[in-house]
Structure formats: structure tokens, C-alpha cells
Design a protein around this motif. Structure first.
Motif, PDB file in Angstrom:
ATOM      1  N   GLN A 136       0.808  -1.390   0.047  1.00 27.07           N
ATOM      2  CA  GLN A 136      -0.072   0.146  -0.047  1.00 27.07           C
ATOM      3  C   GLN A 136       0.986   1.248  -0.072  1.00 27.07           C
ATOM      4  O   GLN A 136       2.063   1.153   0.450  1.00 27.07           O
ATOM      5  CB  GLN A 136      -0.997  -0.040   1.231  1.00 27.07           C
ATOM      6  N   THR A 137       0.227   2.422  -0.393  1.00 29.19           N
ATOM      7  CA  THR A 137       1.031   3.607  -0.820  1.00 29.19           C
ATOM      8  C   THR A 137       0.106   4.824  -0.456  1.00 29.19           C
ATOM      9  O   THR A 137      -1.217   4.727  -0.857  1.00 29.19           O
ATOM     10  CB  THR A 137       1.610   3.767  -2.036  1.00 29.19           C
ATOM     11  N   SER A 138       0.184   5.574   0.582  1.00 27.95           N
ATOM     12  CA  SER A 138      -0.629   6.570   0.870  1.00 27.95           C
ATOM     13  C   SER A 138      -0.316   7.826  -0.104  1.00 27.95           C
ATOM     14  O   SER A 138       0.945   8.019  -0.284  1.00 27.95           O
ATOM     15  CB  SER A 138      -0.631   7.023   2.465  1.00 27.95           C
ATOM     16  N   TYR A 139      -1.401   8.692  -0.480  1.00 28.33           N
ATOM     17  CA  TYR A 139      -1.088   9.710  -1.297  1.00 28.33           C
ATOM     18  C   TYR A 139      -2.160  10.572  -1.153  1.00 28.33           C
ATOM     19  O   TYR A 139      -3.236  10.432  -0.471  1.00 28.33           O
ATOM     20  CB  TYR A 139      -0.952   9.193  -2.806  1.00 28.33           C
ATOM     21  N   SER A 140      -2.023  11.939  -1.775  1.00 29.84           N
ATOM     22  CA  SER A 140      -2.931  12.841  -1.530  1.00 29.84           C
ATOM     23  C   SER A 140      -2.934  13.614  -2.894  1.00 29.84           C
ATOM     24  O   SER A 140      -1.997  13.590  -3.534  1.00 29.84           O
ATOM     25  CB  SER A 140      -3.030  13.888  -0.420  1.00 29.84           C
ATOM     26  N   LEU A 141      -4.221  14.306  -3.524  1.00 35.06           N
ATOM     27  CA  LEU A 141      -4.120  15.075  -4.528  1.00 35.06           C
ATOM     28  C   LEU A 141      -4.761  16.499  -4.207  1.00 35.06           C
ATOM     29  O   LEU A 141      -5.836  16.493  -3.754  1.00 35.06           O
ATOM     30  CB  LEU A 141      -4.833  14.334  -5.629  1.00 35.06           C
ATOM     31  N   LEU A 142      -4.054  17.678  -4.764  1.00 32.50           N
ATOM     32  CA  LEU A 142      -4.423  18.820  -4.216  1.00 32.50           C
ATOM     33  C   LEU A 142      -4.578  19.717  -5.650  1.00 32.50           C
ATOM     34  O   LEU A 142      -3.987  19.331  -6.656  1.00 32.50           O
ATOM     35  CB  LEU A 142      -3.249  19.405  -3.627  1.00 32.50           C
ATOM     36  N   THR A 167      -5.437  23.600  -7.595  1.00 34.20           N
ATOM     37  CA  THR A 167      -5.589  25.084  -7.672  1.00 34.20           C
ATOM     38  C   THR A 167      -5.953  25.440  -9.235  1.00 34.20           C
ATOM     39  O   THR A 167      -5.381  24.968  -9.832  1.00 34.20           O
ATOM     40  CB  THR A 167      -4.559  25.921  -7.344  1.00 34.20           C
ATOM     41  N   SER A 168      -6.967  26.522  -9.173  1.00 34.14           N
ATOM     42  CA  SER A 168      -7.194  26.812 -10.605  1.00 34.14           C
ATOM     43  C   SER A 168      -7.032  28.363 -10.663  1.00 34.14           C
ATOM     44  O   SER A 168      -7.514  28.938 -11.554  1.00 34.14           O
ATOM     45  CB  SER A 168      -8.935  26.571 -10.814  1.00 34.14           C
ATOM     46  N   ASP A 169      -6.411  29.071  -9.579  1.00 34.74           N
ATOM     47  CA  ASP A 169      -6.375  30.653  -9.579  1.00 34.74           C
ATOM     48  C   ASP A 169      -5.016  30.840  -9.121  1.00 34.74           C
ATOM     49  O   ASP A 169      -4.844  31.923  -8.619  1.00 34.74           O
ATOM     50  CB  ASP A 169      -7.229  31.199  -8.400  1.00 34.74           C
ATOM     51  N   GLY A 170      -4.043  30.042  -9.638  1.00 37.49           N
ATOM     52  CA  GLY A 170      -2.466  30.563  -9.363  1.00 37.49           C
ATOM     53  C   GLY A 170      -2.128  30.227  -8.034  1.00 37.49           C
ATOM     54  O   GLY A 170      -0.966  30.609  -7.685  1.00 37.49           O
ATOM     55  N   GLY A 171      -2.845  29.534  -7.086  1.00 34.22           N
ATOM     56  CA  GLY A 171      -2.322  29.002  -5.911  1.00 34.22           C
ATOM     57  C   GLY A 171      -2.847  29.906  -4.731  1.00 34.22           C
ATOM     58  O   GLY A 171      -2.689  29.809  -3.569  1.00 34.22           O
ATOM     59  N   LYS A 172      -3.847  30.796  -4.951  1.00 32.15           N
ATOM     60  CA  LYS A 172      -4.657  31.640  -4.067  1.00 32.15           C
ATOM     61  C   LYS A 172      -5.637  30.596  -3.095  1.00 32.15           C
ATOM     62  O   LYS A 172      -5.415  30.838  -1.851  1.00 32.15           O
ATOM     63  CB  LYS A 172      -5.419  32.726  -4.487  1.00 32.15           C
ATOM     64  N   ALA A 173      -6.118  29.985  -3.906  1.00 33.46           N
ATOM     65  CA  ALA A 173      -7.002  28.774  -2.938  1.00 33.46           C
ATOM     66  C   ALA A 173      -6.945  27.344  -3.476  1.00 33.46           C
ATOM     67  O   ALA A 173      -6.516  26.995  -4.634  1.00 33.46           O
ATOM     68  CB  ALA A 173      -8.528  28.956  -3.315  1.00 33.46           C
ATOM     69  N   TRP A 174      -6.788  26.322  -2.481  1.00 34.50           N
ATOM     70  CA  TRP A 174      -6.443  24.955  -2.950  1.00 34.50           C
ATOM     71  C   TRP A 174      -7.638  24.023  -2.388  1.00 34.50           C
ATOM     72  O   TRP A 174      -8.239  24.519  -1.267  1.00 34.50           O
ATOM     73  CB  TRP A 174      -5.201  24.558  -2.132  1.00 34.50           C
ATOM     74  N   LEU A 175      -8.088  22.998  -3.066  1.00 38.65           N
ATOM     75  CA  LEU A 175      -8.718  21.899  -2.804  1.00 38.65           C
ATOM     76  C   LEU A 175      -8.139  20.628  -2.376  1.00 38.65           C
ATOM     77  O   LEU A 175      -7.225  20.443  -3.302  1.00 38.65           O
ATOM     78  CB  LEU A 175      -9.950  21.841  -3.929  1.00 38.65           C
ATOM     79  N   THR A 176      -8.199  19.978  -1.128  1.00 38.35           N
ATOM     80  CA  THR A 176      -7.834  18.662  -1.141  1.00 38.35           C
ATOM     81  C   THR A 176      -8.912  17.644  -2.007  1.00 38.35           C
ATOM     82  O   THR A 176      -9.708  17.596  -1.235  1.00 38.35           O
ATOM     83  CB  THR A 176      -7.910  18.485   0.604  1.00 38.35           C
ATOM     84  N   VAL A 177      -8.445  17.250  -3.094  1.00 37.09           N
ATOM     85  CA  VAL A 177      -9.484  16.505  -3.806  1.00 37.09           C
ATOM     86  C   VAL A 177      -9.191  15.076  -3.408  1.00 37.09           C
ATOM     87  O   VAL A 177     -10.358  14.433  -3.355  1.00 37.09           O
ATOM     88  CB  VAL A 177      -8.767  16.485  -5.460  1.00 37.09           C
ATOM     89  N   ILE A 178      -8.254  14.455  -2.952  1.00 42.42           N
ATOM     90  CA  ILE A 178      -7.977  12.971  -2.655  1.00 42.42           C
ATOM     91  C   ILE A 178      -7.037  13.088  -1.546  1.00 42.42           C
ATOM     92  O   ILE A 178      -6.290  13.683  -1.350  1.00 42.42           O
ATOM     93  CB  ILE A 178      -7.629  12.102  -3.772  1.00 42.42           C
ATOM     94  N   ALA A 179      -7.436  12.278  -0.196  1.00 46.81           N
ATOM     95  CA  ALA A 179      -6.521  11.854   0.865  1.00 46.81           C
ATOM     96  C   ALA A 179      -6.769  10.579   1.189  1.00 46.81           C
ATOM     97  O   ALA A 179      -7.608  10.149   1.798  1.00 46.81           O
ATOM     98  CB  ALA A 179      -6.985  12.676   2.040  1.00 46.81           C
ATOM     99  N   ASN A 180      -5.913   9.924   0.589  1.00 44.14           N
ATOM    100  CA  ASN A 180      -5.923   8.423   0.425  1.00 44.14           C
ATOM    101  C   ASN A 180      -4.743   7.875   1.857  1.00 44.14           C
ATOM    102  O   ASN A 180      -3.498   7.692   1.371  1.00 44.14           O
ATOM    103  CB  ASN A 180      -5.460   7.459  -0.713  1.00 44.14           C
ATOM    104  N   SER A 181      -5.138   7.680   2.916  1.00 42.02           N
ATOM    105  CA  SER A 181      -4.516   7.170   4.139  1.00 42.02           C
ATOM    106  C   SER A 181      -4.685   5.664   4.147  1.00 42.02           C
ATOM    107  O   SER A 181      -5.816   5.235   3.434  1.00 42.02           O
ATOM    108  CB  SER A 181      -4.748   7.760   5.524  1.00 42.02           C
ATOM    109  N   THR A 182      -3.660   4.947   4.354  1.00 44.60           N
ATOM    110  CA  THR A 182      -3.855   3.320   4.591  1.00 44.60           C
ATOM    111  C   THR A 182      -3.515   2.683   5.744  1.00 44.60           C
ATOM    112  O   THR A 182      -2.657   3.383   6.605  1.00 44.60           O
ATOM    113  CB  THR A 182      -3.077   2.856   3.191  1.00 44.60           C
TER     114      THR A 182
END
Length: 416
Positions: free
Chosen positions: A274-280, A282-297
Motif C-alpha cells: 500500500q502507498t498513501s497519497y493525496s491530490l491537491l 488550484t485553478s487561480d494560481g495558488g490562491k485557493a486549494w482543494l484537497t481532492v483526494i486524501a488516501n491514508s492506508t
């Protein structure tokens, strides 16, 4: 089920995630896209090669000699298309695949293939601006870190010619016939020579550059992950995201579908297959960020970039990350891998910039690296590989909800 014992960190995380570690439950490539004037076409290049860049303080000019000229393409009577190592589409019907010593093209969505090139070298990456102009990098062996021989076609693959070389194993993407980027290397003469661009210290994975001097990079300090941004080709960098993290990032992959767009995949620890990973995102040059995926195992611990007391983000199926393919600032697809499952390959996606995540129901066989290429939000190719079984290509026309087997790469095909 995996028979390996839990690590100490895995034991600490096993209790809340034991139910997630099963094969059927969630456990946890540029954009990969050419300029807007061209057809969308991007892939994770058959794997996630993440060489560590050495810190640079000033850009420097390096001359990478082109390999000796050879025949533009050998045209054999028949080419055996074995394991697929790279894929690139120009539109839902047209595109290329490559493997050990061969490149082939389809014009009917993968139902039939024409062998176009046969020669020494393993096809490491394919990139296409459209259905006429494409490039391929060739490696001496699968784990090569470069430099790679670069060949190109301007006539849809009827002929392939030496174009120079690529100095590293980063994601190769052309923005015009002459300008291209691979990690922190840039060419303006089609691959004959390359300039090394400066990157920040404590870099994790490869930096990602695009035209206009825009670049993104991930750095790691003791307890903090930063995403940094440049608008001047690496001469100066500024942090646009700072995240405290329970575990450090061991790797990173960055893709972009526009000047202000960035998708950042952070790779964490590994254990128990298993490998833990996340996906972030931004669509505004880094002003705002969404945590799209947070896969803890259970076996690998918490997802990187996520504080220990938080559980932000959605989860992707599988116990390890698969290929990442970015279509636009709104649309991205990502595979999941479950090595302990009978059907290891799954796929998820977002079509609203990461606000929601959908896990597809399709599960495919194949224990090698999966390959993914999407033409748009609805049409794409998904290829599975295996060391003992043939590579198989599947296509979708409904955004990943259903996949149809298009071709099995297990027989010779006629050359042009």
C-alpha cells in the motif's frame, strides 16, 4: 490478502483503516494536454518516474549532443507488438502506442493498429500536439534516468526522424514544434539543446514548467510541505501553499491545464503493498486549494499534506496511486492500484475541479503499470499491462462509467 506484517507506523494507523485495506473497498498523467489550438492528448507516460532534481541557484546553459543520425524509420513486414510502455492519443480515434523497439498507430479507436517504427530502444514516453506531429523518447533499459534519444514525426507517423535527446526522465510536453519542457529542462530548438531551469531547495519529485515562465514545485521541510510557484522561469520562487503534515512526502507529480491551474499529487509512505497519497488542486494560481483526494492506508499511514487530526478530501479506490491524467482545470482522472486484488486496476475522476470525486465501478486485470490517455471529459483510452499476460486496451465514450475492450496486443501487425 497480503501476508506481510504491519510496520510500527502501520500498527498505529491500522485500527481506523483495517476496513479500508480490503480489495473491494477504497483504501487509500501536462496538462498532460497540449495547447488549446491542438487536440487534447496526454498520458502519465507509462509510469511515474520521479527522479530527484539537484537544487539550482542560477539557470545554466547545457548543450546535450544529438545522437548520430539514423534511418528515419524501419518499415518491417511485420512487427510484434508486445507489452505497451507508452500511449498518446490525438483524438478519440487516432493515437499511438509504443513498447520495446516499436511504435504503432490506430485511426479507429484502437480496433486496428499499423506498425510505424521498429528499432532499438524502449519507448519511454509519447507526446502529440495533433494527429500529425508527435515525439517519442527511447531508453536503453526500463529504469533509465536519461538522457533519452528523441525521435519525431511530422506526417502522422509515416516517417520518424532523430530530433535530438531529452536529458532526464521528467514528463515531456511540447507547447509548440520547437518549445518543450521535461522536469526543469527547456528546449527551444525541438530537442537539439536544453537549458536547465533553477528550482528551489528541498525539492521533492520533479518541478513542472510550462510556457510563459510559469512553474510549480513541491518542497519538504521537517513538518511542512510547500507548493512553490514561479512566473519568471525559475529565477525566483514563492510559496503559494503551506501544509503541516504528519508524514513527509516521498515523491510528487505535478500537472497543469492552464496558466493558473495546477494539480499536485503527493506520495507518502509505503507498506503492506500500500502507498498513501493525496491530490491537491488550484485553478487561480495558488490562491485557493482543494484537497481532492486524501488516501491514508493501514499499511502506509496517513496521506501526506494532511494534518494528523484532520481527514479532508475524498478517497480513491485502490491501495496505491495509478496514472494521473489532467484534461482541463475542471476534469482530471486518476487510477487506483490494488496489488493484492484479483482485478487490481480501478479509475476515479472529478469533473468539477475537485469539489467531488467519483469512483468508477470498472475493475480490470493486469499487475503491471496501467496507462491512461483522455481526449476530453468523455472519451479516453485505458491500457492494462502484465509481465505474463498481453497488454489490453479499453475505451470509454461516457466519461469512464463504462469501458469496452478494443484491442489485445498479442500478435504481429503489418508495417506501413
Amino acid at each position: 490478502m497480503n501476508r506481510n506484517h504491519l510496520s510500527v507506523r502501520g500498527l498505529l494507523w491500522a485500527v481506523p483503516f483495517l476496513l479500508m485495506a480490503g480489495c473491494s473497498s477504497p483504501a487509500a498523467g501536462n496538462s498532460d494536454k497540449p495547447p488549446a489550438s491542438s487536440q487534447p492528448a496526454d498520458s502519465a507516460s507509462g509510469g511515474q518516474n520521479q527522479p530527484q532534481n539537484q537544487p539550482q541557484t542560477q539557470p545554466s546553459q547545457t548543450q546535450t549532443p544529438a545522437p548520430p543520425q539514423s534511418e528515419s524509420a524501419q518499415k518491417p513486414e511485420a512487427v510484434h507488438m508486445g507489452k505497451v510502455t507508452a500511449v498518446r492519443l490525438a483524438d478519440p480515434q487516432k493515437g499511438w502506442t509504443g513498447g520495446n523497439g516499436w511504435i504503432a498507430r490506430t485511426d479507429d479507436g484502437g480496433k486496428h493498429w499499423t506498425a510505424q517504427y521498429q528499432g532499438a530502444g524502449l519507448v519511454n514516453q509519447l507526446f502529440a500536439l495533433n494527429d500529425r506531429e508527435a515525439w517519442a523518447t527511447l531508453a536503453d533499459k526500463a529504469e533509465s534516468k536519461g538522457p533519452f534519444r528523441l525521435i519525431r514525426t511530422e506526417d502522422g507517423g509515416h516517417s520518424w526522424k532523430d530530433a535530438g535527446s531529452v536529458p532526464n526522465a521528467g514528463f515531456l510536453h511540447f507547447v509548440s514544434k520547437t518549445e518543450a519542457y521535461s522536469a526543469n529542462a527547456k528546449t527551444t530548438d525541438g530537442g537539439k539543446t536544453w537549458t536547465k531551469l533553477a528550482v528551489p531547495e528541498q525539492l521533492v519529485g520533479d518541478a513542472y514548467f510550462r510556457d510563459g515562465g510559469i512553474g510549480w514545485a513541491v518542497t519538504q521541510s521537517k513538518n511542512e510541505i510547500q507548493v512553490q510557484h514561479t512566473a519568471d522561469g525559475g529565477q525566483s520562487w514563492q510559496p503559494v501553499l503551506k501544509r503541516s503534515t504528519a508524514v513527509p512526502a516521498t515523491g510528487a507529480q505535478i500537472r497543469s491545464a492552464g496558466k493558473d491551474d495546477a494539480w499536485v499529487e503527493l506520495i507518502g509512505d509505503s507498506g503492506m503493498s500500500q502507498t498513501s497519497y493525496s491530490l491537491l488542486h488550484t485553478s487561480d494560481g495558488g490562491k485557493a486549494w482543494l484537497t481532492v483526494i486524501a488516501n491514508s492506508t493501514a499499511g502506509a499511514g496517513p496521506a501526506p499534506g494532511i494534518p494528523a487530526d484532520q481527514a479532508k478530501g475524498k478517497t480513491n479506490n485502490g491501495s496505491k496511486p495509478g496514472p494521473l491524467y489532467v484534461v482541463s482545470p475542471s476534469v482530471a482522472f486518476m487510477g487506483g492500484d490494488c496489488p493484492a486484488c484479483d482485478k487490481p486496476n480501478t479509475l476515479g475522476w472529478t469533473k468539477d475541479g475537485g469539489k467531488t470525486w467519483v469512483n468508477g465501478k470498472e475493475e480490470l486485470t493486469g499487475y503491471g503499470p496501467a496507462l491512461l490517455a483522455m481526449a476530453d471529459a468523455e472519451h479516453g483510452w485505458w491500457l492494462t499491462t502484465d509481465n505474463e499476460q498481453p497488454s489490453v486496451m479499453y475505451t470509454t465514450s461516457d466519461g469512464g462509467k463504462s469501458w469496452t475492450k478494443a484491442y489485445t496486443f498479442d500478435k504481429p501487425e503489418q508495417g506501413m
